[in-house]
Every structure is written in structure tokens, then in C-alpha cells.
Design a protein around this motif. Structure first.
Motif, short mmCIF file in Angstrom:
data_model
loop_
_atom_site.label_atom_id
_atom_site.label_comp_id
_atom_site.label_asym_id
_atom_site.label_seq_id
_atom_site.Cartn_x
_atom_site.Cartn_y
_atom_site.Cartn_z
N ALA A 169 -20.00 -32.56 4.01
CA ALA A 169 -21.41 -32.90 4.21
C ALA A 169 -21.71 -33.12 5.70
N ASN A 170 -20.82 -33.79 6.40
CA ASN A 170 -21.02 -34.01 7.83
C ASN A 170 -20.96 -32.70 8.61
N LEU A 171 -20.08 -31.78 8.19
CA LEU A 171 -20.01 -30.48 8.85
C LEU A 171 -21.30 -29.69 8.62
N GLN A 172 -21.81 -29.76 7.41
CA GLN A 172 -23.05 -29.06 7.11
C GLN A 172 -24.21 -29.65 7.92
N ASN A 173 -24.25 -30.96 8.05
CA ASN A 173 -25.27 -31.61 8.86
C ASN A 173 -25.14 -31.19 10.33
N SER A 174 -23.91 -31.08 10.79
CA SER A 174 -23.67 -30.62 12.16
C SER A 174 -24.21 -29.21 12.34
N SER A 233 -34.70 -20.05 5.58
CA SER A 233 -33.58 -19.29 6.12
C SER A 233 -33.32 -18.05 5.26
N GLY A 234 -32.46 -17.18 5.78
CA GLY A 234 -32.11 -15.96 5.04
C GLY A 234 -33.35 -15.15 4.70
N PRO A 235 -33.46 -14.71 3.45
CA PRO A 235 -34.60 -13.87 3.07
C PRO A 235 -35.95 -14.62 3.12
N ASN A 236 -35.90 -15.95 3.22
CA ASN A 236 -37.13 -16.75 3.27
C ASN A 236 -37.56 -17.09 4.70
N TYR A 237 -36.83 -16.55 5.69
CA TYR A 237 -37.16 -16.80 7.09
C TYR A 237 -38.56 -16.27 7.41
N ILE A 238 -39.35 -17.11 8.06
CA ILE A 238 -40.71 -16.71 8.46
C ILE A 238 -40.75 -16.52 9.98
N ASN A 241 -24.66 -18.32 15.63
CA ASN A 241 -23.38 -17.87 15.06
C ASN A 241 -22.46 -19.06 14.79
N GLU A 242 -22.44 -20.01 15.73
CA GLU A 242 -21.64 -21.22 15.57
C GLU A 242 -22.11 -22.01 14.34
N ALA A 243 -23.43 -22.16 14.20
CA ALA A 243 -23.98 -22.88 13.06
C ALA A 243 -23.64 -22.18 11.75
N ASN A 244 -23.75 -20.85 11.73
CA ASN A 244 -23.42 -20.11 10.52
C ASN A 244 -21.94 -20.28 10.16
N GLY A 245 -21.08 -20.33 11.17
CA GLY A 245 -19.66 -20.57 10.91
C GLY A 245 -19.43 -21.95 10.31
N LYS A 246 -20.15 -22.93 10.83
CA LYS A 246 -20.04 -24.29 10.27
C LYS A 246 -20.52 -24.33 8.83
N LEU A 247 -21.62 -23.63 8.54
CA LEU A 247 -22.14 -23.60 7.17
C LEU A 247 -21.14 -22.94 6.22
N THR A 248 -20.51 -21.87 6.69
CA THR A 248 -19.49 -21.19 5.87
C THR A 248 -18.32 -22.12 5.60
N ASP A 249 -17.84 -22.78 6.65
CA ASP A 249 -16.71 -23.71 6.49
C ASP A 249 -17.07 -24.87 5.56
#
Length: 159
Positions: free
Chosen positions: A104-109, A54-59, A127-135
Motif C-alpha cells: 500500500a505504501n509503494l502504491q501511494n508512493s 488513467s489508462g483508457p479513462n485518461y482525459i 515510467n518510474e510511477a508505473n514501475g512502482k504500481l506494477t511492483d
């Protein structure tokens, strides 16, 4: 005779010392020294796998999909299972530990949402996943802050 008095005195003193113990302090020490180290390794391994695609390592989407699906989600799921098995004895620590489980459950989600987004090629789901990761990151920082505060209040040093 003096010997018996000394033994009784030592037994009484050891009992009194035990009465003055702090159950939150004891619980924190066990939690920090015994429960968390092994889990930290599991979590770090799963997060490093995610960051490798992910991020700068995205292929590409395919690499990301299979890494998250085949490696990240199973490893992170095992981490959550082990996290949920930790038994704490005090309400104060339990409240903080539950915050970690929730994060941890939110991150897994979020990881699961990324899989769905890649399958459907849906940028809104990304975008939804990125919001969950931020939260989830915010919740983990909150967990760490509350754990540090509880440790300070109970004379436990976290290194």
C-alpha cells in the motif's frame, strides 16, 4: 450433590476446549471478518478514482493531476493510516499484514510520483510511477496468496 459434580465437569470441559484453540486461526478470523471489510471499501474507492483518470479513462493531465492530488492521495492516505492501525496477535499473520502495508505504501508512493511527473512534465517519472504500481500489484497478489495459504493451513475459509 450430582448437580455440583455436573457443574464442575462442565466447567472443566469448557476450560479444556479453550486450551485446544488455535491462536493463528482466531487471529485470522478476526482479521478477515472484522478488520479487512471496511478497509477494502476504502481502498477500492481510492483505486476506482485513480482508474477513472488513467489508462483508457485518461482525459488530460490537469484532470488526472487534480483527481489524484485532491481525491486519490487523501483517500488512500486514510486507508493506509487505518491499515497500519490494525493489530494482529500472531507473528504468522503479522508478517503477512506487513506485506500489505508495504504494498500500500509503494502504491501511494506511485501516486505521489505521478503528481511530480505531471508537475514537471517528466515522462521518466511516469515510467518510474508505473514501475512502482506494477511492483505494488505483485506485492498485493503475494499478500493475497500468503493470506490464503495461512488460512488453509489453519482451517479458515476465505469467501
Amino acid at each position: 450433590m450430582k448437580y455440583k459434580v455436573l457443574v464442575v465437569f462442565l466447567l472443566l470441559m469448557s476450560t479444556l476446549v479453550g486450551c485446544g484453540s488455535n491462536p493463528v486461526q482466531d487471529d485470522l478470523i478476526t482479521y478477515i471478518n472484522d478488520s479487512l471489510p471496511a478497509l477494502a471499501e476504502q481502498e477500492l474507492e481510492a483505486i476506482e478514482l485513480y482508474e477513472s483518470v488513467s489508462g483508457p479513462n485518461y482525459i488530460d493531465d490537469e484532470t488526472m493531476y487534480y483527481t489524484i492530488f485532491d481525491e486519490v492521495i487523501p483517500k488512500y492516505g486514510d486507508f493506509i493510516d487505518d491499515l497500519e492501525k490494525i493489530e494482529v496477535k500472531t507473528d504468522e499473520l503479522n508478517e503477512i499484514h506487513e506485506l500489505y502495508i508495504e504494498a500500500a505504501n509503494l502504491q501511494n508512493s506511485a501516486f505521489l510520483t505521478i503528481i511530480t511527473a505531471l508537475e514537471e512534465q517528466d515522462s521518466e517519472k511516469i515510467n518510474e510511477a508505473n514501475g512502482k504500481l506494477t511492483d505494488a500489484r505483485k506485492m498485493i497478489r503475494d499478500y493475497q496468496k500468503k493470506l490464503s495459504t495461512l488460512a488453509e493451513e489453519n482451517d479458515v475459509e476465505i469467501e
